[in-house]
Design a protein around this motif. Sequence first.
Motif, mmCIF file in Angstrom:
data_model
loop_
_atom_site.group_PDB
_atom_site.id
_atom_site.type_symbol
_atom_site.label_atom_id
_atom_site.label_comp_id
_atom_site.label_asym_id
_atom_site.label_seq_id
_atom_site.Cartn_x
_atom_site.Cartn_y
_atom_site.Cartn_z
ATOM 1 N N HIS A 28 0.845 -1.199 0.000
ATOM 2 C CA HIS A 28 0.000 0.000 0.000
ATOM 3 C C HIS A 28 0.874 1.241 0.000
ATOM 4 O O HIS A 28 2.054 1.193 0.344
ATOM 5 N N VAL A 47 -4.382 1.020 -1.514
ATOM 6 C CA VAL A 47 -4.083 -0.403 -1.386
ATOM 7 C C VAL A 47 -3.848 -0.993 -2.770
ATOM 8 O O VAL A 47 -4.582 -0.698 -3.717
ATOM 9 N N ALA A 51 -10.657 -4.652 -2.715
ATOM 10 C CA ALA A 51 -11.227 -4.628 -1.367
ATOM 11 C C ALA A 51 -11.544 -6.048 -0.906
ATOM 12 O O ALA A 51 -12.091 -6.857 -1.668
ATOM 13 N N TRP A 59 -7.266 -1.697 7.309
ATOM 14 C CA TRP A 59 -7.027 -0.471 6.558
ATOM 15 C C TRP A 59 -7.573 0.763 7.279
ATOM 16 O O TRP A 59 -7.003 1.844 7.166
ATOM 17 N N PHE A 77 -8.524 1.487 -3.554
ATOM 18 C CA PHE A 77 -8.061 0.172 -3.978
ATOM 19 C C PHE A 77 -7.724 0.239 -5.458
ATOM 20 O O PHE A 77 -8.544 0.675 -6.275
#
Length: 261
Positions: A28, A47, A51, A59, A77
């Motif tokens: 990340h 990230v 997800a 997170w 994401f």
Amino acid sequence: MRIDSPGLTTDLDLLRLQGSAVTDHGDHLVVRTEANPTFWWGNYVLVGGAARAGEVDRWVARFEEEFPEAHHRAVAFAQAGGDTDAWTARGWEVEGDVDLATTQVPVAGDVPDGTRLRVLTTDDDWEQAAQVGGRDTPEAQREGRLVFERRRVTAQRALVDSGRARWFGAFDDDRIVARLGIVRLGGLARYQDVVTLESHRRRGLAGALVRAAGEWAFEDPTVGELVIVAEDGGPAIGLYQRAGFTEVARHVGVSRAPADA
């Protein structure tokens, strides 16, 4: 961390140019914009994957560790899909974005009579651009939103002054009714902040601005592709596709407003 989305990579390039810090933690990134702490998507965690329901707590904790003073919460994401239901169940807003690109000057109709397109140059132009950005903000939140918009305008003007960018407006008399920016980033040029006032929508203004900005970007022979990002399912996607853009990637962001965080 590898990112395949041209929308996300150009987002990060733009943020770095405007003074943001991007720190790679392997799976990340932490993006921080100290000059504008209320800029959600300038202060967030990105990230590398999609997800996952079992990673919500991880997170959220990671964001709060990096931004203990923040009122908002924002996690992105780099891959679409995944399981966002767990975020929705906790009251987070989920937003999907679509990256579109073209290697040609966008197609658009003529500018309507009575409307002029030109670059933003004066202090009044930029103040109007900030006002347009805060157009739909409730009165109780308007002052704070304008602080954010003016900070962002300051960063945008710096990009223009560097020669990398132009911001264009559609003017009805002396009033901005639509505006956007475009920034040259090596072989790519990225559109920014495409906004049209509700009173002037469906008149072809956004398309005309997209074309004008694309023409300027391609004046640099090193630019080979234009990139624009639109909300998944939103009306702008059709406009961009008619202009010649095609979908190249998707990604997702989740966020919570200050009152909910």
